[in-house]
Design a protein around this motif. Sequence first.
Motif, PDB file in Angstrom:
ATOM      1  N   SER A  31      47.927  50.174  10.913  1.00 36.75           N
ATOM      2  CA  SER A  31      47.623  51.098  11.995  1.00 36.75           C
ATOM      3  C   SER A  31      48.458  50.767  13.230  1.00 36.75           C
ATOM      4  O   SER A  31      49.012  51.661  13.879  1.00 36.75           O
ATOM      5  CB  SER A  31      46.131  51.035  12.328  1.00 36.75           C
ATOM      6  N   ASP A  32      48.580  49.491  13.555  1.00 39.31           N
ATOM      7  CA  ASP A  32      49.381  49.066  14.699  1.00 39.31           C
ATOM      8  C   ASP A  32      50.859  49.441  14.515  1.00 39.31           C
ATOM      9  O   ASP A  32      51.518  49.894  15.452  1.00 39.31           O
ATOM     10  CB  ASP A  32      49.258  47.560  14.923  1.00 39.31           C
ATOM     11  N   ALA A  33      51.365  49.246  13.289  1.00 39.20           N
ATOM     12  CA  ALA A  33      52.764  49.588  13.006  1.00 39.20           C
ATOM     13  C   ALA A  33      52.987  51.090  13.148  1.00 39.20           C
ATOM     14  O   ALA A  33      54.010  51.536  13.678  1.00 39.20           O
ATOM     15  CB  ALA A  33      53.149  49.117  11.607  1.00 39.20           C
ATOM     16  N   LEU A  34      52.029  51.892  12.693  1.00 36.75           N
ATOM     17  CA  LEU A  34      52.148  53.349  12.822  1.00 36.75           C
ATOM     18  C   LEU A  34      52.080  53.769  14.292  1.00 36.75           C
ATOM     19  O   LEU A  34      52.786  54.675  14.718  1.00 36.75           O
ATOM     20  CB  LEU A  34      51.062  54.050  12.003  1.00 36.75           C
ATOM     21  N   PHE A  35      51.245  53.088  15.072  1.00 37.08           N
ATOM     22  CA  PHE A  35      51.153  53.373  16.501  1.00 37.08           C
ATOM     23  C   PHE A  35      52.500  53.149  17.178  1.00 37.08           C
ATOM     24  O   PHE A  35      52.933  53.953  18.000  1.00 37.08           O
ATOM     25  CB  PHE A  35      50.082  52.498  17.155  1.00 37.08           C
ATOM     26  N   GLU A  36      53.170  52.062  16.814  1.00 32.70           N
ATOM     27  CA  GLU A  36      54.473  51.758  17.413  1.00 32.70           C
ATOM     28  C   GLU A  36      55.519  52.810  17.063  1.00 32.70           C
ATOM     29  O   GLU A  36      56.439  53.051  17.830  1.00 32.70           O
ATOM     30  CB  GLU A  36      54.946  50.379  16.969  1.00 32.70           C
ATOM     31  N   ARG A  37      55.348  53.457  15.911  1.00 31.42           N
ATOM     32  CA  ARG A  37      56.322  54.479  15.485  1.00 31.42           C
ATOM     33  C   ARG A  37      56.123  55.798  16.215  1.00 31.42           C
ATOM     34  O   ARG A  37      57.081  56.470  16.563  1.00 31.42           O
ATOM     35  CB  ARG A  37      56.195  54.734  13.991  1.00 31.42           C
ATOM     36  N   ASP A  38      54.862  56.189  16.392  1.00 28.97           N
ATOM     37  CA  ASP A  38      54.588  57.501  17.007  1.00 28.97           C
ATOM     38  C   ASP A  38      53.196  57.485  17.632  1.00 28.97           C
ATOM     39  O   ASP A  38      52.198  57.715  16.946  1.00 28.97           O
ATOM     40  CB  ASP A  38      54.694  58.603  15.945  1.00 28.97           C
ATOM     41  N   GLU A  39      53.139  57.218  18.924  1.00 25.40           N
ATOM     42  CA  GLU A  39      51.856  57.080  19.616  1.00 25.40           C
ATOM     43  C   GLU A  39      51.035  58.371  19.590  1.00 25.40           C
ATOM     44  O   GLU A  39      49.817  58.332  19.429  1.00 25.40           O
ATOM     45  CB  GLU A  39      52.085  56.640  21.061  1.00 25.40           C
ATOM     46  N   ILE A  40      51.700  59.502  19.767  1.00 20.05           N
ATOM     47  CA  ILE A  40      50.971  60.787  19.801  1.00 20.05           C
ATOM     48  C   ILE A  40      50.359  61.092  18.445  1.00 20.05           C
ATOM     49  O   ILE A  40      49.186  61.478  18.356  1.00 20.05           O
ATOM     50  CB  ILE A  40      51.912  61.932  20.252  1.00 20.05           C
ATOM     51  N   ALA A  41      51.132  60.923  17.374  1.00 25.11           N
ATOM     52  CA  ALA A  41      50.594  61.164  16.026  1.00 25.11           C
ATOM     53  C   ALA A  41      49.450  60.203  15.738  1.00 25.11           C
ATOM     54  O   ALA A  41      48.446  60.581  15.139  1.00 25.11           O
ATOM     55  CB  ALA A  41      51.697  61.010  14.984  1.00 25.11           C
ATOM     56  N   TRP A  42      49.587  58.950  16.182  1.00 24.41           N
ATOM     57  CA  TRP A  42      48.536  57.965  15.957  1.00 24.41           C
ATOM     58  C   TRP A  42      47.250  58.366  16.671  1.00 24.41           C
ATOM     59  O   TRP A  42      46.169  58.297  16.089  1.00 24.41           O
ATOM     60  CB  TRP A  42      49.001  56.589  16.436  1.00 24.41           C
ATOM     61  N   LEU A  43      47.370  58.797  17.928  1.00 22.45           N
ATOM     62  CA  LEU A  43      46.183  59.227  18.680  1.00 22.45           C
ATOM     63  C   LEU A  43      45.513  60.424  18.012  1.00 22.45           C
ATOM     64  O   LEU A  43      44.290  60.479  17.895  1.00 22.45           O
ATOM     65  CB  LEU A  43      46.551  59.559  20.128  1.00 22.45           C
ATOM     66  N   ASP A  44      46.312  61.366  17.560  1.00 26.59           N
ATOM     67  CA  ASP A  44      45.774  62.523  16.854  1.00 26.59           C
ATOM     68  C   ASP A  44      45.042  62.081  15.599  1.00 26.59           C
ATOM     69  O   ASP A  44      43.941  62.550  15.295  1.00 26.59           O
ATOM     70  CB  ASP A  44      46.905  63.495  16.511  1.00 26.59           C
ATOM     71  N   TRP A  45      45.621  61.148  14.872  1.00 29.49           N
ATOM     72  CA  TRP A  45      45.014  60.622  13.651  1.00 29.49           C
ATOM     73  C   TRP A  45      43.675  59.952  13.968  1.00 29.49           C
ATOM     74  O   TRP A  45      42.674  60.198  13.298  1.00 29.49           O
ATOM     75  CB  TRP A  45      45.981  59.642  13.008  1.00 29.49           C
ATOM     76  N   GLN A  46      43.626  59.142  15.015  1.00 27.77           N
ATOM     77  CA  GLN A  46      42.410  58.404  15.351  1.00 27.77           C
ATOM     78  C   GLN A  46      41.290  59.303  15.871  1.00 27.77           C
ATOM     79  O   GLN A  46      40.124  59.083  15.566  1.00 27.77           O
ATOM     80  CB  GLN A  46      42.723  57.315  16.382  1.00 27.77           C
ATOM     81  N   PHE A  47      41.640  60.315  16.641  1.00 24.75           N
ATOM     82  CA  PHE A  47      40.614  61.143  17.258  1.00 24.75           C
ATOM     83  C   PHE A  47      40.228  62.363  16.433  1.00 24.75           C
ATOM     84  O   PHE A  47      39.360  63.128  16.826  1.00 24.75           O
ATOM     85  CB  PHE A  47      41.037  61.542  18.668  1.00 24.75           C
ATOM     86  N   THR A  48      40.875  62.550  15.292  1.00 26.81           N
ATOM     87  CA  THR A  48      40.500  63.632  14.389  1.00 26.81           C
ATOM     88  C   THR A  48      39.677  63.035  13.261  1.00 26.81           C
ATOM     89  O   THR A  48      39.700  63.495  12.151  1.00 26.81           O
ATOM     90  CB  THR A  48      41.773  64.327  13.827  1.00 26.81           C
ATOM     91  N   GLY A  49      38.940  62.018  13.562  1.00 23.82           N
ATOM     92  CA  GLY A  49      38.203  61.252  12.567  1.00 23.82           C
ATOM     93  C   GLY A  49      37.299  62.061  11.654  1.00 23.82           C
ATOM     94  O   GLY A  49      37.001  63.217  11.893  1.00 23.82           O
ATOM     95  N   ASN A  50      36.899  61.419  10.596  1.00 24.22           N
ATOM     96  CA  ASN A  50      36.035  61.993   9.589  1.00 24.22           C
ATOM     97  C   ASN A  50      34.749  61.181   9.571  1.00 24.22           C
ATOM     98  O   ASN A  50      34.797  59.974   9.367  1.00 24.22           O
ATOM     99  CB  ASN A  50      36.762  61.913   8.237  1.00 24.22           C
ATOM    100  N   PRO A  51      33.572  61.801   9.757  1.00 20.81           N
ATOM    101  CA  PRO A  51      32.330  61.040   9.782  1.00 20.81           C
ATOM    102  C   PRO A  51      31.979  60.402   8.434  1.00 20.81           C
ATOM    103  O   PRO A  51      31.114  59.556   8.357  1.00 20.81           O
ATOM    104  CB  PRO A  51      31.280  62.066  10.195  1.00 20.81           C
ATOM    105  N   PHE A  52      32.661  60.801   7.376  1.00 20.12           N
ATOM    106  CA  PHE A  52      32.345  60.289   6.038  1.00 20.12           C
ATOM    107  C   PHE A  52      33.314  59.218   5.570  1.00 20.12           C
ATOM    108  O   PHE A  52      33.278  58.787   4.437  1.00 20.12           O
ATOM    109  CB  PHE A  52      32.320  61.445   5.028  1.00 20.12           C
TER     110      PHE A  52
END
Length: 77
Positions: free
Chosen positions: A44-65
């Motif tokens: 996750s940290d490595a992906l954040f370093e590659r693209d912060e905006i995509a990472w934030l979108d990924w984290q905040f579009t979470g799935n409750p399941f």
Amino acid sequence: MAQTIDAVAIRRHLEGRTTQQLCDDYEHLVNSKRRMPWAEQAISDALFERDEIAWLDWQFTGNPFGPVLPHRFFGLI
């Protein structure tokens, strides 16, 4: 004897992988029987370093399941 994790070696290894490979590794870890939160976090940290905006979108579009796989957020689907 306690085992230690060489964070520098792991970081260097992840830097050499493509975004596709990192996303595939994350998917494999999430779907494995024995979860390794430290490895999931490292990817996750490595992906954040590659693209912060995509990472934030990924984290905040979470799935409750369960965890959402990162592929679509990094333009791989």
